[in-house]
Design an enzyme around this catalytic site. Structure first.
Site, PDB file in Angstrom:
ATOM      1  N   HIS A 286      -5.880   9.608  -4.168  1.00 21.02           N
ATOM      2  CA  HIS A 286      -4.831  10.101  -5.060  1.00 21.02           C
ATOM      3  C   HIS A 286      -3.463   9.546  -4.662  1.00 21.02           C
ATOM      4  O   HIS A 286      -2.644   9.220  -5.530  1.00 21.02           O
ATOM      5  CB  HIS A 286      -4.802  11.629  -5.053  1.00 21.02           C
ATOM      6  CG  HIS A 286      -5.791  12.239  -6.000  1.00 21.02           C
ATOM      7  ND1 HIS A 286      -5.442  12.729  -7.228  1.00 21.02           N
ATOM      8  CD2 HIS A 286      -7.128  12.417  -5.899  1.00 21.02           C
ATOM      9  CE1 HIS A 286      -6.518  13.190  -7.855  1.00 21.02           C
ATOM     10  NE2 HIS A 286      -7.553  13.013  -7.064  1.00 21.02           N
ATOM     11  N   ASP A 287      -3.210   9.454  -3.375  1.00 25.69           N
ATOM     12  CA  ASP A 287      -1.924   8.920  -2.949  1.00 25.69           C
ATOM     13  C   ASP A 287      -1.771   7.467  -3.386  1.00 25.69           C
ATOM     14  O   ASP A 287      -0.740   7.087  -3.943  1.00 25.69           O
ATOM     15  CB  ASP A 287      -1.788   9.023  -1.429  1.00 25.69           C
ATOM     16  CG  ASP A 287      -0.416   8.566  -0.949  1.00 25.69           C
ATOM     17  OD1 ASP A 287       0.589   9.005  -1.546  1.00 25.69           O
ATOM     18  OD2 ASP A 287      -0.346   7.773  -0.005  1.00 25.69           O
TER      19      ASP A 287
ATOM     20  N   VAL B   1      -1.306   6.699  -7.212  1.00 25.83           N
ATOM     21  CA  VAL B   1      -0.053   7.176  -7.812  1.00 25.83           C
ATOM     22  C   VAL B   1       1.115   6.677  -6.963  1.00 25.83           C
ATOM     23  O   VAL B   1       1.322   7.130  -5.845  1.00 25.83           O
ATOM     24  CB  VAL B   1      -0.028   8.714  -7.897  1.00 25.83           C
ATOM     25  CG1 VAL B   1       1.252   9.170  -8.595  1.00 25.83           C
ATOM     26  CG2 VAL B   1      -1.243   9.224  -8.646  1.00 25.83           C
TER      27      VAL B   1
ATOM     28  N   GLY C 254       1.465   4.100  -5.250  1.00 21.66           N
ATOM     29  CA  GLY C 254       1.104   3.348  -4.054  1.00 21.66           C
ATOM     30  C   GLY C 254       0.855   4.226  -2.845  1.00 21.66           C
ATOM     31  O   GLY C 254       1.104   5.436  -2.853  1.00 21.66           O
TER      32      GLY C 254
ATOM     33  N   ASP D 287       2.004   5.623  -0.120  1.00 21.48           N
ATOM     34  CA  ASP D 287       3.295   5.911   0.518  1.00 21.48           C
ATOM     35  C   ASP D 287       3.442   7.375   0.919  1.00 21.48           C
ATOM     36  O   ASP D 287       4.543   7.833   1.208  1.00 21.48           O
ATOM     37  CB  ASP D 287       4.437   5.525  -0.422  1.00 21.48           C
ATOM     38  CG  ASP D 287       4.458   6.356  -1.708  1.00 21.48           C
ATOM     39  OD1 ASP D 287       3.475   7.096  -1.962  1.00 21.48           O
ATOM     40  OD2 ASP D 287       5.441   6.258  -2.459  1.00 21.48           O
TER      41      ASP D 287
ATOM     42  N   SER E 129       3.405   9.905  -0.852  1.00 20.94           N
ATOM     43  CA  SER E 129       4.159  10.724  -1.814  1.00 20.94           C
ATOM     44  C   SER E 129       3.351  11.929  -2.283  1.00 20.94           C
ATOM     45  O   SER E 129       3.919  12.936  -2.716  1.00 20.94           O
ATOM     46  CB  SER E 129       4.588   9.877  -3.017  1.00 20.94           C
ATOM     47  OG  SER E 129       3.480   9.220  -3.605  1.00 20.94           O
TER      48      SER E 129
ATOM     49  N   GLU F  31       4.065  15.150  -7.009  1.00 22.89           N
ATOM     50  CA  GLU F  31       2.673  14.848  -7.373  1.00 22.89           C
ATOM     51  C   GLU F  31       1.733  16.012  -7.101  1.00 22.89           C
ATOM     52  O   GLU F  31       0.842  16.309  -7.911  1.00 22.89           O
ATOM     53  CB  GLU F  31       2.188  13.618  -6.599  1.00 22.89           C
ATOM     54  CG  GLU F  31       2.839  12.320  -7.006  1.00 22.89           C
ATOM     55  CD  GLU F  31       2.537  11.187  -6.039  1.00 22.89           C
ATOM     56  OE1 GLU F  31       1.394  11.109  -5.553  1.00 22.89           O
ATOM     57  OE2 GLU F  31       3.454  10.380  -5.768  1.00 22.89           O
TER      58      GLU F  31
ATOM     59  N   HIS G 266     -18.419   9.935  -4.164  1.00 22.87           N
ATOM     60  CA  HIS G 266     -18.907  11.134  -4.846  1.00 22.87           C
ATOM     61  C   HIS G 266     -20.259  11.591  -4.311  1.00 22.87           C
ATOM     62  O   HIS G 266     -20.875  12.491  -4.877  1.00 22.87           O
ATOM     63  CB  HIS G 266     -19.002  10.888  -6.359  1.00 22.87           C
ATOM     64  CG  HIS G 266     -17.679  10.886  -7.042  1.00 22.87           C
ATOM     65  ND1 HIS G 266     -17.518  10.553  -8.372  1.00 22.87           N
ATOM     66  CD2 HIS G 266     -16.429  11.175  -6.591  1.00 22.87           C
ATOM     67  CE1 HIS G 266     -16.244  10.634  -8.697  1.00 22.87           C
ATOM     68  NE2 HIS G 266     -15.564  11.012  -7.630  1.00 22.87           N
TER      69      HIS G 266
END
EC number: 1.11.1.7
Length: 321
Positions: free
Chosen positions: A70-71, A74, A76, A78, A80, A93, A194
């Site tokens: 996920h990081d 979205v 890159g 970083d 966030s 986020e 998964h």
């Protein structure tokens, strides 16, 4: 595993290391052993904390891998995804989608800060934690370059336009990965994650109602209907009905048997190129390991900040300012 198979596995993972080295050469300044002179035990510290967490709760392996995914997708890789809401930014986020592991990453960061204050970025900690989660859940490891810096911006609105949806068809999946310079090989290899983790009923009941998706194994569909009845609670269900805490190529065998949860999982069998890769991964677990490792390295290099860009956060859930 026989001696011959172990040797083949080692050779293939060495090839992964070579491939990763080539990737690193074009990955905006990332390098192996980035902290060798500034925090030589950074990776060992992360590994020790991650191993302890997964030993206490095996489901944390999937949580760390998902956080990195996920990081990176979205804005890159970083870190966030780790930022909390503030008065200036009420919708980062993490407010867009519920994920596990935020507090766990904060604890890893605290352990690293105790050893080397202000040296190791949260973005690198997240990459190391995901790599070490693979090692714990799948019993193989791989080198991953570092030198990422932490971003100072985070927006919930960027999540919805970046993260591949469990409701995507095959072309939408391919396009979403291509937007991050990832290939069909990466899409299918990384989908193997998964084989661990959980999903909530709301992410897959579209395949149960109003009619059952014909690609679902009828017995499996009946089990899912019993767990996720119409009007029932949004329960968590294991992504894999087989060995749900072991990261492996079982995912591909599940897919071929019609025993995967998401529309996006089943979609991999709807076009020739992705279906061929599903079949190949189902047939050869060691080759899948090598592909998965190489794709993890590529994913962890998406739009990274390096050098003087960004910052090294003191706390992963807040910028330094």
């Amino acid at each position: 595993m026989s001696t011959r198979m172990k040797l083949m596995a080692c050779l293939q993972l060495l090839m992964v290391a070579f491939q990763a080295t080539l990737i690193t050469m074009s990955s905006a300044g990332l390098q192996y052993n980035f902290y060798s002179s500034t925090c030589s035990n950074a990776e060992a510290t992360v590994k020790n904390v991650v191993n302890g967490m997964i030993d206490a709760d095996p489901t944390m392996a999937a949580a760390f891998i998902r956080l990195l995914f996920h990081d990176c997708f979205v804005m890159g890789c970083d870190a966030s995804i780790l930022l909390d809401p503030t008065a200036a930014n009420g919708q980062p986020e993490k407010s867009a989608i519920p994920l596990r592991g935020y507090n766990a990453v904060n604890k890893i960061k605290a352990a690293v800060e105790a050893v080397c204050p202000g040296k190791v970025s949260c973005a690198d900690i997240l990459a190391f934690a995901a790599r070490d989660s693979v090692a714990r859940a799948a019993s193989f490891t791989f080198p991953i370059p570092s030198g990422r810096r932490d971003g100072t911006a985070s927006s919930a609105f960027s999540v919805f336009s970046s993260i591949p949806s469990p409701f995507f068809n095959a072309q939408q999946l391919v396009d979403s990965f291509a937007a991050k310079n990832l290939t069909v090989d990466d899409l299918v290899a990384l989908s193997g994650a998964h084989s661990i983790g959980v999903a909530h009923c709301s992410a897959f009941t579209n395949r149960l109602r109003p009619t059952v998706d014909p690609s679902l194994d009828p017995a499996y569909a009946a089990e899912l209907n019993a767990t996720c009845p119409s009007g029932g609670a949004d329960r968590a269900v294991n992504n894999s009905p087989v060995a749900p805490n072991t990261l492996s190529n079982q995912y591909y065998r599940n897919a071929l048997a019609g025993r995967v949860l998401f529309t996006s999982d089943a979609a991999l069998l709807t076009r020739a190129d992705t279906a061929a890769r599903v079949n190949a991964s189902a047939a050869d677990p060691t080759a899948w390991m090598a592909r998965f490792a190489a794709s993890m390295v590529r994913m962890a290099g998406i739009e990274v900040l390096t050098g003087a860009q960004g910052e090294v956060r003191r706390f992963c859930n807040a910028t330094n300012t």
